[in-house]
Design a protein around this motif. Structure first.
Motif, PDB file in Angstrom:
ATOM      1  N   MET A   4       0.843  -1.180   0.000  1.00  0.00           N
ATOM      2  CA  MET A   4       0.000   0.000   0.000  1.00  0.00           C
ATOM      3  C   MET A   4       0.880   1.232   0.000  1.00  0.00           C
ATOM      4  N   GLU A   5       0.582   2.106  -0.901  1.00  0.00           N
ATOM      5  CA  GLU A   5       1.342   3.350  -0.969  1.00  0.00           C
ATOM      6  C   GLU A   5       0.378   4.464  -0.607  1.00  0.00           C
ATOM      7  N   VAL A   6       0.799   5.366   0.242  1.00  0.00           N
ATOM      8  CA  VAL A   6      -0.097   6.429   0.674  1.00  0.00           C
ATOM      9  C   VAL A   6       0.358   7.749   0.064  1.00  0.00           C
ATOM     10  N   VAL A   7      -0.517   8.372  -0.674  1.00  0.00           N
ATOM     11  CA  VAL A   7      -0.275   9.746  -1.101  1.00  0.00           C
ATOM     12  C   VAL A   7      -1.473  10.552  -0.612  1.00  0.00           C
ATOM     13  N   LEU A   8      -1.565  11.806  -0.975  1.00  0.00           N
ATOM     14  CA  LEU A   8      -2.589  12.635  -0.361  1.00  0.00           C
ATOM     15  C   LEU A   8      -3.408  13.395  -1.382  1.00  0.00           C
ATOM     16  N   VAL A   9      -4.673  13.546  -1.062  1.00  0.00           N
ATOM     17  CA  VAL A   9      -5.537  14.434  -1.828  1.00  0.00           C
ATOM     18  C   VAL A   9      -6.327  15.252  -0.826  1.00  0.00           C
ATOM     19  N   LEU A  10      -7.169  16.100  -1.279  1.00  0.00           N
ATOM     20  CA  LEU A  10      -7.932  16.895  -0.357  1.00  0.00           C
ATOM     21  C   LEU A  10      -9.335  17.133  -0.880  1.00  0.00           C
ATOM     22  N   LEU A  11     -10.194  17.470   0.036  1.00  0.00           N
ATOM     23  CA  LEU A  11     -11.582  17.738  -0.277  1.00  0.00           C
ATOM     24  C   LEU A  11     -11.699  19.244  -0.442  1.00  0.00           C
ATOM     25  N   ALA A  12     -12.135  19.687  -1.594  1.00  0.00           N
ATOM     26  CA  ALA A  12     -12.217  21.134  -1.797  1.00  0.00           C
ATOM     27  C   ALA A  12     -13.442  21.475  -2.630  1.00  0.00           C
ATOM     28  N   VAL A  47      -7.363  14.522   3.207  1.00  0.00           N
ATOM     29  CA  VAL A  47      -7.781  13.170   2.846  1.00  0.00           C
ATOM     30  C   VAL A  47      -6.541  12.344   2.568  1.00  0.00           C
ATOM     31  N   SER A  48      -6.561  11.090   2.967  1.00  0.00           N
ATOM     32  CA  SER A  48      -5.488  10.160   2.613  1.00  0.00           C
ATOM     33  C   SER A  48      -5.935   9.355   1.405  1.00  0.00           C
ATOM     34  N   LEU A  49      -5.063   9.251   0.415  1.00  0.00           N
ATOM     35  CA  LEU A  49      -5.344   8.439  -0.777  1.00  0.00           C
ATOM     36  C   LEU A  49      -4.495   7.193  -0.714  1.00  0.00           C
ATOM     37  N   GLU A  50      -5.136   6.043  -0.734  1.00  0.00           N
ATOM     38  CA  GLU A  50      -4.413   4.774  -0.643  1.00  0.00           C
ATOM     39  C   GLU A  50      -4.486   4.059  -1.973  1.00  0.00           C
ATOM     40  N   SER A  51      -3.355   3.549  -2.385  1.00  0.00           N
ATOM     41  CA  SER A  51      -3.244   2.815  -3.648  1.00  0.00           C
ATOM     42  C   SER A  51      -2.867   1.381  -3.326  1.00  0.00           C
ATOM     43  N   PHE A  52      -3.711   0.461  -3.739  1.00  0.00           N
ATOM     44  CA  PHE A  52      -3.454  -0.956  -3.474  1.00  0.00           C
ATOM     45  C   PHE A  52      -2.920  -1.616  -4.731  1.00  0.00           C
ATOM     46  N   PHE A  53      -1.901  -2.440  -4.568  1.00  0.00           N
ATOM     47  CA  PHE A  53      -1.335  -3.202  -5.671  1.00  0.00           C
ATOM     48  C   PHE A  53      -1.747  -4.653  -5.449  1.00  0.00           C
ATOM     49  N   PRO A  54      -2.759  -5.138  -6.160  1.00  0.00           N
ATOM     50  CA  PRO A  54      -3.213  -6.503  -5.890  1.00  0.00           C
ATOM     51  C   PRO A  54      -2.127  -7.529  -6.207  1.00  0.00           C
ATOM     52  N   THR A  55      -2.003  -8.522  -5.372  1.00  0.00           N
ATOM     53  CA  THR A  55      -1.062  -9.621  -5.636  1.00  0.00           C
ATOM     54  C   THR A  55      -1.787 -10.939  -5.436  1.00  0.00           C
ATOM     55  N   LEU A  77     -11.317   9.576   4.632  1.00  0.00           N
ATOM     56  CA  LEU A  77     -11.644  10.871   5.213  1.00  0.00           C
ATOM     57  C   LEU A  77     -11.696  10.717   6.725  1.00  0.00           C
ATOM     58  N   ALA A  78     -11.542  11.817   7.445  1.00  0.00           N
ATOM     59  CA  ALA A  78     -11.500  11.812   8.917  1.00  0.00           C
ATOM     60  C   ALA A  78     -10.391  10.882   9.414  1.00  0.00           C
ATOM     61  N   GLU A  79      -9.247  10.948   8.731  1.00  0.00           N
ATOM     62  CA  GLU A  79      -8.073  10.167   9.131  1.00  0.00           C
ATOM     63  C   GLU A  79      -7.197  11.031  10.016  1.00  0.00           C
ATOM     64  N   HIS A  80      -6.656  10.455  11.080  1.00  0.00           N
ATOM     65  CA  HIS A  80      -5.656  11.171  11.877  1.00  0.00           C
ATOM     66  C   HIS A  80      -4.446  10.270  12.109  1.00  0.00           C
ATOM     67  N   ASN A  81      -4.657   9.150  12.806  1.00  0.00           N
ATOM     68  CA  ASN A  81      -3.576   8.195  13.032  1.00  0.00           C
ATOM     69  C   ASN A  81      -3.647   7.118  11.956  1.00  0.00           C
TER      70      ASN A  81
END
Length: 262
Positions: A4-12, A47-55, A77-81
């Motif tokens: 899982m790779e985490v990048v970021l987006v936002l709600l605007a 917002v946290s954007l998660e990218s899954f690489f299926p295996t 959304l509503a992510e903190h930890n």
């Protein structure tokens, strides 16, 4: 499970919409430090954007599908930890991605580093999930205007990623300064915003996160989208963090929104 790779987006949302940029939990803006944990849910458009690489595993051999078409993206959304499910999170799959047509991933300093995501269902707005305001087309930031970058990126160059959402105060740097030859020079385009340039900056993994700037109306506007930092390190003098200037892309954002609504 897959990587899982985490990048970021936002709600605007466009500023014409009422009820944007006013968090229920006020962010802690009282201290100027080199970065601190954000007050939970005080940046409710982050917002946290998660990218899954299926295996798939068959006996002892694994087949890895790395083609981008096979990525599954979802936003949280509503992510903190990042390491805990704390209760208020909303998990929504991404239905479609709209990457700017002039984006060239071999040339980040060429600009146009922006994309929009259409979610498969609407977010539920509440005290922990709220939209930011978007600036008006062509809006500019004053030199040294205080803005905050937020994200789960590395805490320092080569360091660990943050577990909880971090914030750091980055004063805006005007284009005339940022484009000087001993600053970013010609890499700083008018479609970009610079902020920081002293000991504080965004860092790897913050890409796509917001540059939050309070407007004269008391609302928070996303004036930038984190784009790049200096290759010598995240905290480099006269190399402020460079953001995509959202105010340059309001017409494109409007076109994509109209196209997806029709």
């Amino acid at each position: 499970e897959g990587e899982m790779e985490v990048v970021l987006v936002l709600l605007a949302v466009v500023a014409a919409v009422s009820g944007c940029g006013v968090p229920s939990q006020q962010p802690n803006t009282g201290r100027v430090v080199n970065g601190e944990e954000a007050r939970p849910y005080s940046w409710p458009w982050q917002v946290s954007l998660e990218s899954f690489f299926p295996t798939w595993e068959e006996k002892k051999c694994a087949i890895y599908i790395s083609d981008k078409q096979f990525h599954t993206y979802r936003v949280v959304l509503a992510e903190h930890n990042m390491n805990k499910e704390e209760g208020p999170e909303q998990f929504i799959n991404v239905g479609k991605m709209f990457i700017h047509p002039k984006w060239n991933d071999n040339c980040v300093s060429c600009g146009n580093d922006i994309a929009l995501l259409k979610l498969e269902k609407n977010a539920v707005l509440n005290d922990k999930v709220q939209p930011a305001c978007l600036p008006q087309h062509g809006a500019t930031l004053a030199h040294n205007q205080p803005c905050y970058v937020t994200g789960w990126g590395r805490l320092h160059s080569g360091g660990p990623r943050a577990t909880t959402l971090q914030q750091v105060l980055l004063p805006a740097v005007d284009h005339a300064t940022c484009s000087q030859s001993d600053w970013w020079g010609s890499s700083a385009k008018t479609t970009m915003v610079c902020a920081g340039g002293a000991s504080k900056s965004a860092c790897h993994g913050d890409s796509g996160g917001p540059l939050n700037c309070e407007g004269g109306d008391g609302r928070w506007y996303v004036q930038g989208v984190t784009s790049f930092v200096d290759g010598r390190g995240c905290n480099t003098t006269r190399r402020p963090t460079v953001f995509t200037r959202v105010a340059s892309f309001i017409p494109w954002i409007g076109e994509v929104r109209e196209a997806t609504l029709s």
